[in-house]
Design a protein around this motif. Structure first.
Motif, PDB file in Angstrom:
ATOM      1  N   THR A  12      -3.140   2.883  -3.964  1.00 39.13           N
ATOM      2  CA  THR A  12      -2.121   2.174  -4.738  1.00 39.13           C
ATOM      3  C   THR A  12      -0.893   3.031  -5.025  1.00 39.13           C
ATOM      4  O   THR A  12       0.166   2.502  -5.336  1.00 39.13           O
ATOM      5  CB  THR A  12      -2.691   1.679  -6.078  1.00 39.13           C
ATOM      6  OG1 THR A  12      -3.065   2.796  -6.874  1.00 39.13           O
ATOM      7  CG2 THR A  12      -3.904   0.788  -5.858  1.00 39.13           C
ATOM      8  N   ARG A  13      -1.055   4.381  -4.932  1.00 37.59           N
ATOM      9  CA  ARG A  13       0.127   5.221  -5.134  1.00 37.59           C
ATOM     10  C   ARG A  13      -0.103   6.618  -4.560  1.00 37.59           C
ATOM     11  O   ARG A  13      -1.238   7.062  -4.406  1.00 37.59           O
ATOM     12  CB  ARG A  13       0.502   5.313  -6.612  1.00 37.59           C
ATOM     13  CG  ARG A  13      -0.316   6.264  -7.450  1.00 37.59           C
ATOM     14  CD  ARG A  13       0.416   6.585  -8.761  1.00 37.59           C
ATOM     15  NE  ARG A  13      -0.300   7.580  -9.535  1.00 37.59           N
ATOM     16  CZ  ARG A  13      -1.054   7.323 -10.584  1.00 37.59           C
ATOM     17  NH1 ARG A  13      -1.201   6.076 -10.998  1.00 37.59           N
ATOM     18  NH2 ARG A  13      -1.658   8.309 -11.240  1.00 37.59           N
TER      19      ARG A  13
ATOM     20  N   SER B 187       0.825  -1.203   0.000  1.00 38.54           N
ATOM     21  CA  SER B 187       0.000   0.000   0.000  1.00 38.54           C
ATOM     22  C   SER B 187       0.863   1.258   0.000  1.00 38.54           C
ATOM     23  O   SER B 187       1.928   1.310   0.607  1.00 38.54           O
ATOM     24  CB  SER B 187      -0.925   0.001   1.217  1.00 38.54           C
ATOM     25  OG  SER B 187      -1.591   1.233   1.326  1.00 38.54           O
TER      26      SER B 187
ATOM     27  N   SER C 164      -6.127   5.051  -7.874  1.00 32.05           N
ATOM     28  CA  SER C 164      -7.279   4.307  -7.367  1.00 32.05           C
ATOM     29  C   SER C 164      -6.961   3.580  -6.054  1.00 32.05           C
ATOM     30  O   SER C 164      -6.020   3.930  -5.343  1.00 32.05           O
ATOM     31  CB  SER C 164      -7.806   3.339  -8.428  1.00 32.05           C
ATOM     32  OG  SER C 164      -9.060   2.806  -8.044  1.00 32.05           O
ATOM     33  N   PHE C 165      -7.780   2.569  -5.747  1.00 37.97           N
ATOM     34  CA  PHE C 165      -7.717   1.861  -4.467  1.00 37.97           C
ATOM     35  C   PHE C 165      -7.398   0.382  -4.684  1.00 37.97           C
ATOM     36  O   PHE C 165      -7.746  -0.201  -5.713  1.00 37.97           O
ATOM     37  CB  PHE C 165      -9.058   1.965  -3.730  1.00 37.97           C
ATOM     38  CG  PHE C 165      -9.564   3.370  -3.575  1.00 37.97           C
ATOM     39  CD1 PHE C 165      -8.881   4.286  -2.801  1.00 37.97           C
ATOM     40  CD2 PHE C 165     -10.727   3.778  -4.211  1.00 37.97           C
ATOM     41  CE1 PHE C 165      -9.342   5.582  -2.645  1.00 37.97           C
ATOM     42  CE2 PHE C 165     -11.204   5.071  -4.070  1.00 37.97           C
ATOM     43  CZ  PHE C 165     -10.511   5.980  -3.286  1.00 37.97           C
ATOM     44  N   ASP C 166      -6.785  -0.214  -3.687  1.00 40.98           N
ATOM     45  CA  ASP C 166      -6.509  -1.653  -3.701  1.00 40.98           C
ATOM     46  C   ASP C 166      -7.623  -2.336  -2.910  1.00 40.98           C
ATOM     47  O   ASP C 166      -7.561  -2.428  -1.683  1.00 40.98           O
ATOM     48  CB  ASP C 166      -5.145  -1.923  -3.081  1.00 40.98           C
ATOM     49  CG  ASP C 166      -4.765  -3.393  -3.132  1.00 40.98           C
ATOM     50  OD1 ASP C 166      -5.454  -4.165  -3.835  1.00 40.98           O
ATOM     51  OD2 ASP C 166      -3.791  -3.777  -2.462  1.00 40.98           O
TER      52      ASP C 166
ATOM     53  N   ARG D 291     -12.345  -7.705  -5.386  1.00 41.48           N
ATOM     54  CA  ARG D 291     -13.229  -7.714  -6.552  1.00 41.48           C
ATOM     55  C   ARG D 291     -13.988  -9.040  -6.612  1.00 41.48           C
ATOM     56  O   ARG D 291     -13.486 -10.073  -6.171  1.00 41.48           O
ATOM     57  CB  ARG D 291     -12.441  -7.497  -7.841  1.00 41.48           C
ATOM     58  CG  ARG D 291     -11.946  -6.060  -8.031  1.00 41.48           C
ATOM     59  CD  ARG D 291     -11.041  -5.949  -9.256  1.00 41.48           C
ATOM     60  NE  ARG D 291     -10.789  -4.582  -9.656  1.00 41.48           N
ATOM     61  CZ  ARG D 291      -9.914  -3.765  -9.096  1.00 41.48           C
ATOM     62  NH1 ARG D 291      -9.199  -4.196  -8.068  1.00 41.48           N
ATOM     63  NH2 ARG D 291      -9.747  -2.534  -9.539  1.00 41.48           N
TER      64      ARG D 291
ATOM     65  N   CYS E 114     -15.486  -4.330  -8.196  1.00 40.56           N
ATOM     66  CA  CYS E 114     -15.611  -4.072  -6.762  1.00 40.56           C
ATOM     67  C   CYS E 114     -16.996  -3.541  -6.409  1.00 40.56           C
ATOM     68  O   CYS E 114     -17.253  -3.198  -5.258  1.00 40.56           O
ATOM     69  CB  CYS E 114     -14.544  -3.069  -6.310  1.00 40.56           C
ATOM     70  SG  CYS E 114     -14.819  -1.380  -6.899  1.00 40.56           S
TER      71      CYS E 114
ATOM     72  N   ASN F  63      -6.975   7.987 -14.310  1.00 37.06           N
ATOM     73  CA  ASN F  63      -7.189   6.549 -14.148  1.00 37.06           C
ATOM     74  C   ASN F  63      -7.870   5.936 -15.363  1.00 37.06           C
ATOM     75  O   ASN F  63      -8.465   6.640 -16.191  1.00 37.06           O
ATOM     76  CB  ASN F  63      -8.100   6.285 -12.937  1.00 37.06           C
ATOM     77  CG  ASN F  63      -7.462   6.688 -11.633  1.00 37.06           C
ATOM     78  OD1 ASN F  63      -6.243   6.757 -11.525  1.00 37.06           O
ATOM     79  ND2 ASN F  63      -8.288   6.956 -10.634  1.00 37.06           N
TER      80      ASN F  63
ATOM     81  N   PRO G 290      -7.044   1.204   1.252  1.00 32.85           N
ATOM     82  CA  PRO G 290      -5.662   1.222   0.770  1.00 32.85           C
ATOM     83  C   PRO G 290      -5.529   1.955  -0.569  1.00 32.85           C
ATOM     84  O   PRO G 290      -6.309   1.743  -1.496  1.00 32.85           O
ATOM     85  CB  PRO G 290      -5.325  -0.266   0.607  1.00 32.85           C
ATOM     86  CG  PRO G 290      -6.354  -1.000   1.405  1.00 32.85           C
ATOM     87  CD  PRO G 290      -7.593  -0.160   1.343  1.00 32.85           C
TER      88      PRO G 290
END
Length: 331
Positions: free
Chosen positions: A152-153, A2, A121-123, A126, A131, A49, A150
């Protein structure tokens, strides 16, 4: 690994979603996903994104978040007040957020839903490639205060340090008419004989019992003139049905994949986004369009979003080329 977390301070009625599970219907699972697909796409495009990246759908109520790393966000959808670190920032534009600053989405007016995207975006988990929440399957759901999402960047601030403002201003395609619902004739329109025209002549009021499965509307309804049952069959998102009772039903993205009511009409993809923002008590009117017109409008909308995507990429590419001192800034 994360890159930090986005922590929910005030949850309101927010949830994590995306454009839905396109693989779902073949397994009898609703497609689900963001009800206003156009706004969700715009938010993700502005954040750099992929269109299908997870983002936050914030419905009606205020929400607040805080990130523990620098991020870039974009808010799209209905009118809402966006504040970062207590300072009001523009909607439908990329906005830099420094670690520890609060992100507030308040005063959602006009429509019902706003979409908040974060660059990278998010981790998140799915199901069948999406998701998107599904209450029947018990997957996903509303966010809770204290929940940590979490990231991702991290994205260093993109600011003009002399003025404290972004270096760009992106033109976003204007929203369609929010009072008119375009629809094509459905497979069972002949069952309603001359009363079918009421759909396009009469106003309809959105019922408070509406939800992500379908919008219920009151008004002078078309009347089915033939006898006999309609066998259960596959029905599309956007089907306009006239079930027994005193309400019109427009199926939305949470609908089941089969139904047994006559389908009077099918609303267009653009109209689905209009319906996603319709509030209880709002008056709407239907307008008949041909399948060719509906296709042409969908292509024009997709072309407008493609053009926005190219503008965003050009801006981000240019900013990456700038000399940096602390993050991506121009002093």
């Amino acid at each position: 690994m994360s890159a930090g977390f986005l922590t929910v301070v005030e949850a309101g009625s927010a949830q994590i979603t995306d454009l839905g599970r396109s693989r779902g219907p073949r397994y009898g699972v609703p497609v689900g996903g963001a009800l206003d697909q156009r706004s969700a796409r715009i938010a993700n495009i502005l954040a750099g994104n992929d269109d299908r990246a997870p983002l936050l759908e914030i419905m009606a109520l205020d929400a607040e978040f805080i990130a523990d790393s620098d991020i870039l966000i974009a808010l799209a959808g209905t009118a809402a007040t966006l504040r970062v670190g207590g300072i009001e920032r523009p909607n439908e534009q990329p906005v830099s957020v420094r670690a520890g600053e609060t992100i507030e989405v308040r005063q959602i007016t006009g429509g019902l839903r706003a979409y908040l995207a974060v660059a990278g975006s998010f981790d998140v988990p799915r199901l069948l490639g999406s998701c998107a929440p599904d209450s029947v399957l018990g997957f996903g759901g509303r966010l809770l205060a204290g929940q940590r999402i979490p990231l991702t960047r991290a994205t260093p601030p993109i600011l003009n340090t002399n003025f404290g403002a972004e270096l760009y201003r992106l033109n976003v395609p204007a929203r369609p008419d929010t009072t008119t619902v375009e629809a094509t004739d459905g497979p069972d329109i002949a069952d309603f004989a001359d009363t079918a025209r009421r759909l396009y002549e009469e106003p309809y009021v959105v019922s408070p019992t509406s939800n992500h499965i379908g919008l219920r509307m009151t008004g002078i309804l078309p009347e089915r003139r033939v006898q006999g049952e309609v066998l259960s069959r596959g029905v599309p998102v956007g089907a306009v049905e006239v079930p027994p009772g005193n309400e019109l039903l427009v199926l939305h993205r949470g609908r089941g994949v089969t139904a047994g009511y006559p389908v009077l009409a099918v609303v267009t993809t653009t109209a689905l986004d209009v319906l996603a923002q319709a509030r209880p008590g709002q008056t709407l009117r239907f307008r008949r369009v041909s399948e060719a017109q509906a296709t042409e409008r969908a292509r024009a909308e997709r072309a407008a979003l493609d053009a926005l995507r190219l503008r965003v990429r050009s801006v981000f590419t240019a900013l990456d080329a700038l000399p940096t001192s602390s993050g991506r800034t121009l002093s």
